[in-house]
Design an enzyme around this catalytic site. Sequence first.
Site, PDB file in Angstrom:
ATOM      1  N   ARG A   1     -20.722 -78.201  83.383  1.00 23.02           N
ATOM      2  CA  ARG A   1     -21.887 -78.450  84.225  1.00 23.02           C
ATOM      3  C   ARG A   1     -23.071 -78.874  83.357  1.00 23.02           C
ATOM      4  NH1 ARG A   1     -24.508 -74.304  88.674  1.00 23.02           N
ATOM      5  NH2 ARG A   1     -24.468 -72.849  86.917  1.00 23.02           N
TER       6      ARG A   1
ATOM      7  N   ASP B   1     -29.330 -65.684  87.357  1.00 19.38           N
ATOM      8  CA  ASP B   1     -29.527 -66.893  86.564  1.00 19.38           C
ATOM      9  C   ASP B   1     -30.779 -67.588  87.073  1.00 19.38           C
ATOM     10  OD1 ASP B   1     -28.814 -68.246  88.877  1.00 19.38           O
ATOM     11  OD2 ASP B   1     -26.927 -69.037  88.101  1.00 19.38           O
TER      12      ASP B   1
END
Length: 505
Positions: A146, A429
């Site tokens: 990613r 996150d």
Amino acid sequence: MTDILSPAAVEFVTELQRRFRPRRDELLAARARRQEELDRTGTLDFLPETASIREAEWAVAEAPPDLVDRRVEITGPTDRKMTINALNSGAKVWLADLEDANTPHWANVVGGQRSLFEAVRRTISLQQGDKLYALHPGPLPTIVVRPRGWHLDERHFEVDGSPGVAALVDFGLHFFHNAAELLARGSGPYYYLPKMESHLEARLWNDVFCAAQELLDIPHGSIRATVLIETITAAFEMDEILWELREHASGLNAGRWDYLFSLIKKFRAHASYTLPDRADVTMAAPFLRAYAQLLVKTCHRRGAFAMGGMAAFIPNRRDPEVTATALAKVRQDKEREAADGFDGSWVAHPDLVPVCLEVFDKALGGQPNQLDRQRPDVQVAARDLLDVSTVPGAITRAGLRTNIDVGIRYIQSWLSGNGAAAINNLMEDAATAEISRSQLWQWMHNGATLDDGTPISRELLEGMIEAEMAALGPDFATARKLFEQVALADDFTEFLTVPAGELID
């Protein structure tokens, strides 16, 4: 570092920057114009100009063999220890996260590329004291990388006097060093694409892929991309996004935390979109059920995989009670996804792999995926995706404290180099920190009140922040300042990682 940033690698990434940065900049300007429209109208709908794409019958490219079975994917940053633990976890896929779980210190950016280089070649190891971390023999998870989103720049990779596009730095370095090697090993260059807000941004990625394959003489169509549907605008363009990437598409993912953040952000000017405490907004909420089920239906109609999101609960090996609660919550989450027809889901901790694996093993019944579940029963209209009024819950003083505590603690962790932080037995996150600060902004600017009738004012929030700082201590002063900047300012900051990035090397 010199081998990752070799002259040939730098030349390749520079070429991508020169070709595609102007279009990236145009698309960011289009985002700003769309935000102005949403501020005026407070609504979204499916695009009339692309109705023919939604109505036509077509399919994405057939999946390569090592992406057919994705029943459990483990996600995490690319430091050496986390890389080895993820590859040894027993998951089918490792989502190597260069984005939300990674603080983009330049050492982290280049070090992550080094980890990926060695992981692909199975040479990665780490000696810590008397303990050696190394890869287990036998099959390893398929690697899917990613990169960062289109909105971020990389000032350490300057091209023609301007910072590089971070997404092209992350993608370009990985593709240059590993595409041919992965294909030689029977795999391929696979990616998760984050934060997209329209099918035109997917078109740009597809053009990047075509150019990269041509420049390095990699067979066309070798790349496979899974798109995170983690913005409210992208939820209205799922078919179109897959269409633009159809030669390279592998699936869509329900990026639930960023999706909530996007909803708050995009409709920040409208009090009717005010949500209750984050803990009350579960995937059982009708507007999130509509989003998840539409994603499954869209993917399977197009021959693409529908990937579930990450449950935030994580086990604590020192606390059996916390672990039992986490396992039960994760099992419930994965059972809902499997029943909806998802082909697999995410976990953020190796101890959760067996739970997710067990749930999807049972649901799949010996098949590698659920592509045959077409979900004709799912009918989702625009109003269903925007129906936040039916979310149960309230805004509480405890919810305010949680958002403040999590927001400041996470920013402190991020600035210190750790983008995936365990806080109060939840994996946080950048996305969950974004929810925390954007909820405070939304509540304060839209005249929300607590469940006891107390108005949520700047003075209330400043006092609560001061109280939380008494427990956190002076080491959190910089994190506090940044948190107040993105939570209390008159103007909404689009991404907290942009000003945060100015504070790191």
